[in-house]
Design a protein around this motif. Sequence first.
Motif, short mmCIF file in Angstrom:
data_model
loop_
_atom_site.label_atom_id
_atom_site.label_comp_id
_atom_site.label_asym_id
_atom_site.label_seq_id
_atom_site.Cartn_x
_atom_site.Cartn_y
_atom_site.Cartn_z
N VAL A 8 -6.00 3.77 -4.55
CA VAL A 8 -6.17 2.32 -4.40
C VAL A 8 -6.63 2.00 -2.97
CG1 VAL A 8 -4.93 0.11 -4.34
CG2 VAL A 8 -4.63 1.66 -6.28
N LYS A 9 -6.03 2.64 -2.01
CA LYS A 9 -6.42 2.40 -0.61
C LYS A 9 -7.88 2.80 -0.40
CE LYS A 9 -1.79 2.88 1.28
NZ LYS A 9 -0.93 3.57 2.24
N LYS A 10 -8.27 3.96 -0.92
CA LYS A 10 -9.67 4.39 -0.80
C LYS A 10 -10.60 3.41 -1.50
CE LYS A 10 -10.64 8.45 -2.07
NZ LYS A 10 -10.78 9.82 -2.59
N GLU A 24 -4.77 5.85 5.57
CA GLU A 24 -3.51 5.98 6.32
C GLU A 24 -3.22 4.74 7.17
OE1 GLU A 24 -4.90 9.76 4.93
OE2 GLU A 24 -5.94 8.35 6.22
N ASP A 25 -4.24 3.95 7.47
CA ASP A 25 -4.06 2.73 8.27
C ASP A 25 -3.47 1.58 7.46
OD1 ASP A 25 -5.20 3.95 10.52
OD2 ASP A 25 -7.23 3.28 9.99
N ILE A 26 -3.52 1.68 6.14
CA ILE A 26 -3.03 0.60 5.29
C ILE A 26 -1.60 0.89 4.86
CG2 ILE A 26 -3.39 -0.67 3.14
CD1 ILE A 26 -6.36 0.12 3.29
N ASN A 27 -0.70 -0.01 5.21
CA ASN A 27 0.70 0.09 4.80
C ASN A 27 0.79 -0.36 3.34
OD1 ASN A 27 3.41 -0.60 4.22
ND2 ASN A 27 3.84 -0.94 6.37
N LEU A 32 -1.95 -7.87 0.96
CA LEU A 32 -3.40 -7.69 0.94
C LEU A 32 -4.13 -8.95 1.38
CD1 LEU A 32 -3.89 -5.72 -2.41
CD2 LEU A 32 -3.93 -4.82 -0.08
N PHE A 33 -3.55 -10.11 1.08
CA PHE A 33 -4.22 -11.38 1.36
C PHE A 33 -3.49 -12.15 2.45
CE2 PHE A 33 -5.10 -10.01 -2.90
CZ PHE A 33 -6.48 -10.13 -2.95
N GLY A 34 -4.24 -12.99 3.16
CA GLY A 34 -3.65 -13.79 4.24
C GLY A 34 -3.20 -12.87 5.36
N GLU A 35 -1.97 -13.07 5.81
CA GLU A 35 -1.40 -12.17 6.82
C GLU A 35 -1.38 -10.77 6.23
OE1 GLU A 35 -0.45 -13.04 9.96
OE2 GLU A 35 -1.20 -15.03 9.46
N GLY A 36 -1.58 -9.79 7.02
CA GLY A 36 -1.64 -8.42 6.53
C GLY A 36 -3.06 -7.92 6.61
N PHE A 70 -1.34 -8.08 -7.25
CA PHE A 70 -2.30 -7.95 -6.15
C PHE A 70 -1.66 -8.24 -4.79
CE2 PHE A 70 -5.28 -7.69 -9.51
CZ PHE A 70 -6.45 -7.19 -8.99
N ALA A 71 -0.34 -8.36 -4.74
CA ALA A 71 0.35 -8.69 -3.48
C ALA A 71 0.15 -7.61 -2.43
CB ALA A 71 1.84 -8.91 -3.74
N ASN A 72 0.29 -6.34 -2.82
CA ASN A 72 0.13 -5.23 -1.87
C ASN A 72 -0.30 -3.97 -2.63
OD1 ASN A 72 2.58 -3.92 -2.86
ND2 ASN A 72 3.73 -5.39 -1.64
N VAL A 73 -0.58 -2.92 -1.90
CA VAL A 73 -1.05 -1.68 -2.50
C VAL A 73 -0.02 -1.10 -3.47
CG1 VAL A 73 -1.65 0.74 -2.02
CG2 VAL A 73 -2.64 -1.09 -0.64
N ARG A 74 1.24 -1.15 -3.12
CA ARG A 74 2.28 -0.56 -3.97
C ARG A 74 2.35 -1.28 -5.32
NH1 ARG A 74 6.54 1.43 -0.68
NH2 ARG A 74 5.00 3.06 -0.53
N SER A 75 2.33 -2.62 -5.31
CA SER A 75 2.42 -3.35 -6.57
C SER A 75 1.13 -3.19 -7.38
CB SER A 75 2.75 -4.82 -6.33
OG SER A 75 1.76 -5.45 -5.54
#
Length: 87
Positions: A8-10, A24-27, A32-36, A70-75
Amino acid sequence: MSDIEYEVKKMIIESLKLEDITPEDINSEEPLFGEGLGLDSIDALELGVAIRQRFGIKLETVSDEVRAYFANVRSLSRFIGLQQGAQ
C-alpha cells in the motif's frame, strides 16, 4: 509492517508520484489526509483507481465505512485484506 502495508505504501508513492519519499518514511498509523501525509480528495480518487488496478478491488460506493478505511495505511491495508478474503 505487513506485506500488504508495504505494498500500500509503495502504491501510494507510485500512483501519487510522491518524490523523495520511501515506504519506510510513511508511518502506518499516520493520517493520510489533512495533517499527516497531507493527501486531498483528488489523491483519494487516484488511490481508488490504484487499488482497483493493483489489488482488483472495486469501490462501488463511497460510504462513511469506506472513508474510514482510508484514514491511514494500516486501516487501508486491513480493508484490502478483507476484500481479498471475500473474493
